[in-house]
Design an enzyme around this catalytic site. Structure first.
Site: not given
Ligand code: NFM
Length: 232
Positions: A58, A99, A221
């Site tokens: 991530d 973040e 997702e």
């Molecule tokens: C795979 C994925 N999708 C959405 C987010 C959320 N957006 C930013 O952080 C994230 N971190 N990772």
């Protein structure tokens, strides 16, 4: 009213908003927000090596997400004169700064070496999709929809892990809180409102593209969560 007038009237009255698409595609939306990986965090059975894999992957995703959000900001400035659009996206960019710092801190807590992470194929696919959306050919309404969907999946998934009856392990609560907190929830609602406004004004062609992009985000997702749980 003649037939043509009637048709154009009914098409402009047709309710298009993201909430409707979530209902229309409920099973895919649920697959993305109630994935077994998320369920395992919520019921406390999460496999820690999966969690560590997710964390490292991530971080790579978020690094690719920053230029995507920057491209949304550029389109907001070029294509609308409404300052709320710029402000909501700028707020998102600011949050990404924190973040990235958070990922570094969290990675060291879990012994994950971020510099050694090799992106797995689902992540590569997702990042190249983001890149394709950065083209100036892709309409602002379409990228705003994608932006909202990407954020909403995380907000919904992690807020679910913080519900009263959740058994999320203490050491994972901070992660869940990062996306599951109410302020982020409110910000996602503002983003949704902005996207809905543009969808209302969009042509049928752009709405169709936006719906396809929404569905593609949900699929990516699901694959991203799947990737995190391989081998368990
Ligand atoms: C795979 C994925 N999708 C959405 C987010 C959320 N957006 C930013 O952080 C994230 N971190 N990772």
């Amino acid at each position: 009213m003649d037939k043509q007038q009637q048709e154009s009237r009914s098409s402009s009255n047709k309710k298009v908003d993201l909430g409707e698409w979530v209902k229309k595609h409920a099973s895919l939306y649920e697959a993305a927000t109630r994935h077994p990986f998320i369920e395992s965090i919520r019921n406390g059975t999460v496999d820690i090596s999966s969690f560590r894999r997710w964390l490292g992957q991530d971080y790579i995703f978020v690094r690719a997400f920053v230029p995507f959000v920057a491209s949304v900001l550029v389109k907001a400035c070029n294509e609308t004169d409404d300052s709320s659009d710029m402000e909501v996206t700028l707020g998102g960019m600011a949050a990404l700064n924190d973040e990235l710092a958070w990922f570094k801190k969290e990675a060291s807590k879990w012994g994950v070496t971020l510099s050694a992470i090799v992106p797995l194929s689902a992540n590569v696919r997702y990042c190249s999709f983001l890149k394709s959306l950065m083209s100036s050919e892709v309409e602002y309404t379409v990228v705003l929809t994608a932006f909202w969907a990407i954020e909403a999946v995380y907000q919904d998934s992690f807020a679910y892990c913080l519900e009263e009856d959740a058994e999320t392990p203490e050491e994972l609560k901070e992660t869940c809180y990062r996306w599951g907190n109410d302020d982020f929830g409110d910000w996602c609602c503002t983003l949704e409102e902005r996207a809905n406004r543009h969808l209302q004004m969009a042509s049928e062609d752009v709405r169709k593209k936006a719906e396809a992009v929404f569905l593609h985000v949900l699929e990516l997702e699901v694959e991203f969560w799947d990737m995190s749980c391989v081998g368990i």
